[in-house]
Motif scaffolding. Structure first.
Motif, short mmCIF file in Angstrom:
data_model
loop_
_atom_site.label_atom_id
_atom_site.label_comp_id
_atom_site.label_asym_id
_atom_site.label_seq_id
_atom_site.Cartn_x
_atom_site.Cartn_y
_atom_site.Cartn_z
N THR A 66 0.84 -1.20 0.00
CA THR A 66 0.00 0.00 0.00
C THR A 66 0.87 1.25 0.00
OG1 THR A 66 -1.61 -1.18 1.37
CG2 THR A 66 -1.80 1.21 1.31
N VAL A 67 0.46 2.23 -0.76
CA VAL A 67 1.13 3.54 -0.74
C VAL A 67 0.07 4.61 -0.57
CG1 VAL A 67 2.60 5.17 -1.99
CG2 VAL A 67 2.94 2.72 -2.31
N GLY A 68 0.29 5.51 0.37
CA GLY A 68 -0.68 6.59 0.61
C GLY A 68 -0.01 7.95 0.59
N VAL A 69 -0.66 8.91 -0.01
CA VAL A 69 -0.14 10.28 -0.02
C VAL A 69 -1.24 11.21 0.49
CG1 VAL A 69 0.86 12.14 -1.40
CG2 VAL A 69 1.30 9.77 -2.02
N GLN A 70 -0.86 12.07 1.41
CA GLN A 70 -1.83 13.00 2.00
C GLN A 70 -1.45 14.45 1.67
OE1 GLN A 70 -3.71 12.37 5.96
NE2 GLN A 70 -2.52 14.13 6.59
N PHE A 71 -2.42 15.18 1.18
CA PHE A 71 -2.24 16.61 0.91
C PHE A 71 -3.12 17.36 1.89
CE2 PHE A 71 -1.74 14.33 -3.05
CZ PHE A 71 -0.56 14.84 -3.57
N LYS A 72 -2.53 18.36 2.50
CA LYS A 72 -3.32 19.17 3.43
C LYS A 72 -3.10 20.64 3.12
CE LYS A 72 -3.18 20.54 8.21
NZ LYS A 72 -2.74 20.22 9.54
N SER A 79 -9.59 26.67 9.02
CA SER A 79 -10.13 25.85 7.94
C SER A 79 -9.02 25.16 7.16
CB SER A 79 -10.92 26.72 6.95
OG SER A 79 -11.76 27.59 7.63
N GLU A 80 -9.24 23.91 6.85
CA GLU A 80 -8.27 23.19 6.03
C GLU A 80 -8.96 22.11 5.21
OE1 GLU A 80 -5.65 22.31 9.19
OE2 GLU A 80 -6.86 20.67 9.97
N PHE A 81 -8.31 21.76 4.12
CA PHE A 81 -8.83 20.70 3.26
C PHE A 81 -7.80 19.58 3.23
CE2 PHE A 81 -9.26 18.64 -0.90
CZ PHE A 81 -10.57 18.22 -0.80
N ILE A 82 -8.25 18.36 3.42
CA ILE A 82 -7.33 17.23 3.50
C ILE A 82 -7.79 16.14 2.53
CG2 ILE A 82 -6.48 15.38 5.00
CD1 ILE A 82 -7.09 17.64 7.26
N ASP A 98 -9.44 7.76 -0.12
CA ASP A 98 -9.92 7.25 1.16
C ASP A 98 -10.39 8.37 2.08
OD1 ASP A 98 -9.46 4.61 0.50
OD2 ASP A 98 -8.61 4.16 2.47
N TRP A 99 -9.72 9.50 1.97
CA TRP A 99 -10.11 10.66 2.77
C TRP A 99 -10.16 11.86 1.85
CZ3 TRP A 99 -10.25 10.09 8.27
CH2 TRP A 99 -9.66 8.93 8.78
N ALA A 100 -11.17 12.66 1.95
CA ALA A 100 -11.24 13.93 1.23
C ALA A 100 -12.27 14.77 1.98
CB ALA A 100 -11.66 13.73 -0.21
N TYR A 101 -11.80 15.62 2.86
CA TYR A 101 -12.76 16.33 3.70
C TYR A 101 -12.28 17.75 4.03
CZ TYR A 101 -9.74 14.99 7.64
OH TYR A 101 -8.66 14.81 8.47
N PHE A 102 -13.28 18.57 4.32
CA PHE A 102 -13.03 19.93 4.76
C PHE A 102 -13.17 19.95 6.27
CE2 PHE A 102 -14.83 24.05 6.02
CZ PHE A 102 -13.85 24.90 5.54
N ASN A 103 -12.17 20.52 6.94
CA ASN A 103 -12.18 20.57 8.40
C ASN A 103 -12.29 22.01 8.87
OD1 ASN A 103 -11.70 19.53 11.14
ND2 ASN A 103 -9.75 20.62 10.97
N TYR A 104 -13.24 22.26 9.75
CA TYR A 104 -13.37 23.60 10.33
C TYR A 104 -13.28 23.50 11.85
CZ TYR A 104 -15.16 28.18 11.53
OH TYR A 104 -15.29 29.43 12.05
N ALA A 105 -12.27 24.15 12.42
CA ALA A 105 -12.09 24.14 13.88
C ALA A 105 -12.98 25.22 14.48
CB ALA A 105 -10.63 24.38 14.22
N ARG A 116 -15.39 12.86 2.66
CA ARG A 116 -15.23 11.40 2.63
C ARG A 116 -14.18 10.98 3.66
NH1 ARG A 116 -16.58 7.19 -0.07
NH2 ARG A 116 -15.19 5.50 -0.65
N LYS A 117 -14.52 9.98 4.46
CA LYS A 117 -13.61 9.53 5.51
C LYS A 117 -13.67 8.02 5.64
CE LYS A 117 -12.84 12.21 8.98
NZ LYS A 117 -12.97 12.71 10.35
#
Lengths: 354, 156
Positions: A66-72, A79-82, A98-105, A116-117
């Protein structure tokens, strides 16, 4: 997920990398597990249920690699997008989101996320592919057998401290539509099986300190299923719940997990358990694990029942790389619902993060 | 229809009992005393003043400081292994393995920021001078020797 949306989600963070005016702070990180293995006794060995990673008696490097790459991308302080793209050997190295979501603190403790999570059913569900975070080559296969591993939805995180304990609460709702589900299609003799989990409502609570880690999880949803475009199940209620308790002291780790799945309309109930002990000696971590899945017998004949004993060794090469070797012995005791039968697997690999 | 008890109750009881016994065995463990004093540091140009210990821990777990906090990012000082171990023990309340596991999970499960680490004392000083609102930790003795470093507060 529609293709255009997938392309958009892939392109967006890449575009952000080249648009410093829009995204002042974009981070790229990733992880990988390169794993080889072969069955040393038996015909086949299903090492990754959701993605149907299967070994046979020839050495193979695909089932667990498995290979995973995360962009944030941080849009501002709150606010951030991951997005996390994962390529798995078991799925012919196609890139899955596998993950594509907007995060708001919202504040120091509350954050809301939409997109998507991973579906956080089991203890290792939402970092299943992150080999550096555990001592095994893969989390115990008898536990991690579910056909749906992601969802699209919204969740509310609460993260705080309580009398010296770190506390994480996660309330989530959502839905997942999966066409030609890998695992179900494989189990249905390669007939096309479409699976939907809808009206998902779930809650996870985690408490941890230096020595203890406790986790409670519960999720209810409704299931729709089509085989070769023929509806065979609709609005079927299902319930999942479980508890995990881990203990860490100096070099010792004791990990345990007990879970249960119920689909009362079909009289199906499945229980899983896992117990693992590891002891770190300098850079070496030998470990031993027992895991089990057992379905209660039903009138329709379903009697899935298998258990696995594993021993293995992790060697921490440096702070971001680990070498692993593992032996698994699985006994499949089902009469009607045999998965792949008994099997013994020898596997080895390297995990790293970057 | 009567359902069978699919997992032997005895098995679950036995393994939960083992975990419970292990939990209780550490209750009497006392903390080790030490003579190395640690301080929280930043650049001489920084305006950062005393932080709550709870906030320091959160920052070093990769949780962004909120509101008007002047703190930018934390930096792990790996140049002095003893100071690092004492920082983990006294501030993070975690073992090194537990801390690493927590960080890696936070990065890939919750999208937290990665924590930058520096293995040389000289490089740390240079880094702090070019990143005025980043914070790190070091022994009080080392901090007092470096005029370019501002001590924010004692840590242990």
């Amino acid at each position: 997920m529609p293709r255009y949306l997938l392309r958009f989600l892939i392109i967006l963070p890449l575009a952000c990398l080249h648009q410093p005016v829009i995204a002042a702070d974009t981070n790229v990180s990733g992880f990988a597990s390169m794993v080889g293995g072969l069955v040393i006794n038996g015909d086949r060995y299903l090492s990754d249920y959701p993605n149907t990673g299967i070994y046979d008696d020839d050495l193979s490097f695909s089932p667990d690699t498995t290979v995973g790459v995360q962009f944030k991308t941080s849009l501002d302080k709150q606010s951030e997008f991951i997005i996390q793209l994962i390529s798995r050997g078991a799925r012919e190295y196609q890139a899955d989101v596998d993950w594509a979501y907007f995060n708001y603190a919202i504040d120091h403790e509350f954050s809301v996320q939409i997109g998507r999570k991973r579906l956080p059913l089991y203890f290792y569900s939402d970092f299943f592919d992150l080999g550096m975070a555990y001592h095994w080559i893969r989390p115990p296969t008898d536990n991690y057998t579910w056909q749906i591993t992601n969802y699209n939805g919204i969740n509310l995180y609460y993260e705080s401290e309580l009398e010296g304990w770190d506390m994480l609460l996660n309330f989530y709702i959502g839905r997942e539509d999966d066409t030609e589900n890998d695992l179900l299609s494989y189990l249905a003799d390669n007939n096309s099986v479409d699976e939907t989990w809808k009206n998902i409502v779930g809650f996870v609570a985690e408490l941890s300190n230096e020595s203890y880690e406790l986790r409670f999880t519960i999720m209810s949803s409704q299931l729709d299923r089509q085989v070769n475009n023929i509806q065979i199940a609709e609005d079927v209620d299902q319930l999942f719940y479980g508890i995990s308790a881990n203990y860490y002291h100096d070099a010792l780790s004791v990990l345990s997990e007990v879970n249960r799945y119920e689909r009362s309309a079909d009289d199906i109930s499945v229980s899983t358990v896992m117990l693992s002990v590891a002891y770190k000696i300098k850079k070496y971590t030998p470990h031993i694990t027992y895991s089990k899945l057992e379905q209660s017998k039903i009138n329709l004949g379903g009697d899935e029942h298998h258990y696995t004993s594993s021993i293995g060794l992790r060697y921490d090469l440096n702070k971001s790389t680990a070498l692993k070797i593992q032996y698994d012995n699985t006994k499949d005791k089902a009469i009607n619902s045999t998965i792949v039968g008994d099997g013994e697997l020898l596997s080895f690999g390297i995990d790293f993060v970057f | 229809m009567k359902k069978q008890n699919s997992i032997p109750f005895k098995f679950i009881l036995n393994h939960l009992l083992i975990v419970a016994l292990l939990f209780s065995s550490t209750a009497s463990l006392s903390s080790q005393s030490n003579k190395l004093h640690g301080v929280l540091v930043t650049s001489k140009q920084s305006d950062i003043t005393e932080l709550k210990r709870k906030d320091i821990r959160r920052i070093f777990l990769g949780i962004k400081p909120m509101g008007n906090s002047p703190v930018n990012k934390p930096v792990l000082n790996l140049s002095n292994q003893k100071a690092y171990s004492l920082f983990l023990k006294n501030i993070m309340f975690l073992t090194e393995t537990g801390y690493k596991r927590k960080l890696i999970k936070r990065v890939f499960r919750q999208g937290a920021d990665e924590i930058h680490s520096i293995e040389s004392s000289n490089n740390l000083i240079k880094y702090l001078n070019t990143h005025p609102n980043d914070i790190s930790f070091m022994s009080k003795e080392d901090a007092l020797k470096n005029p370019d470093v501002k001590i924010i507060q004692a840590l242990w």
